[in-house]
Design a protein around this motif. Sequence first.
Motif, PDB file in Angstrom:
ATOM      1  N   LYS A   1      33.116  49.954  66.583  1.00  0.00           N
ATOM      2  CA  LYS A   1      32.451  49.883  65.118  1.00  0.00           C
ATOM      3  C   LYS A   1      33.406  49.034  64.593  1.00  0.00           C
ATOM      4  CE  LYS A   1      28.788  52.041  65.728  1.00  0.00           C
ATOM      5  NZ  LYS A   1      28.835  52.425  67.009  1.00  0.00           N
ATOM      6  N   ILE A   2      34.891  49.249  64.769  1.00  0.00           N
ATOM      7  CA  ILE A   2      35.941  48.427  63.898  1.00  0.00           C
ATOM      8  C   ILE A   2      35.940  47.150  64.219  1.00  0.00           C
ATOM      9  CG2 ILE A   2      38.451  48.206  63.626  1.00  0.00           C
ATOM     10  CD1 ILE A   2      38.535  51.054  64.132  1.00  0.00           C
TER      11      ILE A   2
ATOM     12  N   GLU B   1      30.179  54.065  55.028  1.00  0.00           N
ATOM     13  CA  GLU B   1      29.152  53.104  54.538  1.00  0.00           C
ATOM     14  C   GLU B   1      28.935  51.667  55.312  1.00  0.00           C
ATOM     15  OE1 GLU B   1      28.861  54.500  49.948  1.00  0.00           O
ATOM     16  OE2 GLU B   1      30.001  53.096  50.466  1.00  0.00           O
ATOM     17  N   LEU B   2      30.070  51.305  55.763  1.00  0.00           N
ATOM     18  CA  LEU B   2      30.136  50.192  56.394  1.00  0.00           C
ATOM     19  C   LEU B   2      29.481  50.322  57.865  1.00  0.00           C
ATOM     20  CD1 LEU B   2      33.870  48.871  55.746  1.00  0.00           C
ATOM     21  CD2 LEU B   2      31.622  47.833  55.044  1.00  0.00           C
ATOM     22  N   VAL B   3      29.753  51.433  58.427  1.00  0.00           N
ATOM     23  CA  VAL B   3      29.258  51.558  59.651  1.00  0.00           C
ATOM     24  C   VAL B   3      27.717  52.182  59.645  1.00  0.00           C
ATOM     25  CG1 VAL B   3      29.246  53.678  61.535  1.00  0.00           C
ATOM     26  CG2 VAL B   3      31.529  52.674  60.758  1.00  0.00           C
ATOM     27  N   GLN B   4      27.229  52.620  58.685  1.00  0.00           N
ATOM     28  CA  GLN B   4      25.884  52.832  58.396  1.00  0.00           C
ATOM     29  C   GLN B   4      25.209  51.509  58.001  1.00  0.00           C
ATOM     30  OE1 GLN B   4      25.783  55.313  54.813  1.00  0.00           O
ATOM     31  NE2 GLN B   4      26.349  56.949  55.971  1.00  0.00           N
TER      32      GLN B   4
ATOM     33  N   ALA C   1      37.357  46.773  50.526  1.00  0.00           N
ATOM     34  CA  ALA C   1      37.667  46.538  49.141  1.00  0.00           C
ATOM     35  C   ALA C   1      36.389  45.344  48.764  1.00  0.00           C
ATOM     36  CB  ALA C   1      38.795  46.143  48.899  1.00  0.00           C
ATOM     37  N   GLU C   2      36.327  44.497  49.699  1.00  0.00           N
ATOM     38  CA  GLU C   2      35.504  43.233  49.322  1.00  0.00           C
ATOM     39  C   GLU C   2      34.038  43.655  49.284  1.00  0.00           C
ATOM     40  OE1 GLU C   2      34.959  38.407  50.511  1.00  0.00           O
ATOM     41  OE2 GLU C   2      36.684  39.654  51.301  1.00  0.00           O
ATOM     42  N   GLU C   3      33.647  44.452  50.152  1.00  0.00           N
ATOM     43  CA  GLU C   3      32.394  45.008  50.313  1.00  0.00           C
ATOM     44  C   GLU C   3      32.036  46.110  49.441  1.00  0.00           C
ATOM     45  OE1 GLU C   3      30.145  43.090  51.962  1.00  0.00           O
ATOM     46  OE2 GLU C   3      31.709  42.032  52.934  1.00  0.00           O
ATOM     47  N   LYS C   4      32.991  46.738  48.886  1.00  0.00           N
ATOM     48  CA  LYS C   4      32.784  47.819  47.796  1.00  0.00           C
ATOM     49  C   LYS C   4      32.172  48.890  48.696  1.00  0.00           C
ATOM     50  CE  LYS C   4      33.185  45.193  43.636  1.00  0.00           C
ATOM     51  NZ  LYS C   4      33.367  43.805  44.088  1.00  0.00           N
TER      52      LYS C   4
END
Length: 340
Positions: free
Chosen positions: A119-120, A219-222, A211-214
């Motif tokens: 995922k990373i 949440e990034l994984v979702q 930070a950039e995607e807030k």
Amino acid sequence: TGTIIDTDFKQPYIEAIKKFADLDKITAAGFKFLIDSMYGSGRGVLSGIFSERGIKHVEIRSEVNPLFPGINPEPIEPHVHEAQEAVVRERCHGGLITDGDADRIGAVAEDGSFVDSHKIYSILLRWLLERKKWPGEVVRAFNTTKMIDRIAAEHGRKLHECGIGFKNICDLMLEREILIGGEESGGIGITRHLPERDGILNALLLANVMAEEKRTLAELVQDLQKKYGEHYYARLDMHIPNELKESAIARAKSGVREIGGNKVLRVETLDGVKFFLDAPKGKPGTAVPPAEAWLLLRASGTEPLLRVYSEAGSPETVQQLLKSAEAFVYQNEMAGTAAS
């Protein structure tokens, strides 16, 4: 007579990786991070950068301890348990973990769940393509998530699949214009920096993406799972006698038609034996097809160890496939016991 010059390479390295990240953006986001260097050589580096910029963080396992008490310094479960507890206890938005020599990365989401290297890698690749728009092709090792294939295809980037071990990725980086390459163990390299793994740089960039995607790590994984389909992964390390290991690989190569009741759709043998299986696909009715189910058996060439890797559209299917693989490995041994 020769001359010995005492040189500190750490500060030039720190200055180099800082140029890859937007530290102003990370500072302004207000996120709080946990940093876990697992008693390794990465201690003090990321925390020093964060302290210099006033980025909130908590650091654990940062003291020098060559015994690595109670853990194998790999950024995978169960060795990340202390980091998982600390993220929740300290109310961090994410945990950034590097291994003993700081070339591999793992992470923890704000709810304490482990974020694996697949995922990373997917998060970083998507960010590099969508935000940075850097040119270059993409490389992944044979045992790494096929979510990478979907992201690369969406952006029209050529994808290379190579044998397991970062040396194979490095060879391609030296031969071709490669943007990024990654492997299952947590080693990810960005050629603009070095044709080599760097866990500290990747941890810094992961904070940059948040930070950039807030968005928090969870949440990034979702977002990934929703856009590219549900992908889940696990690995089983089987410490077994060499005879049993070699027998299992020989049988795997001999034309297996099904494993654990799942029909074998095709087999690939780039590095080990990988079965693509007609296994449950995950949640019904999802807009994007979940991961294609696969199971990889790979024997160590240096020790009595057989590694089994699996990816599928649900964690339940992954665990079922690993159990089926374990039964397959012990099949002849159990048959011999029953016969006697």
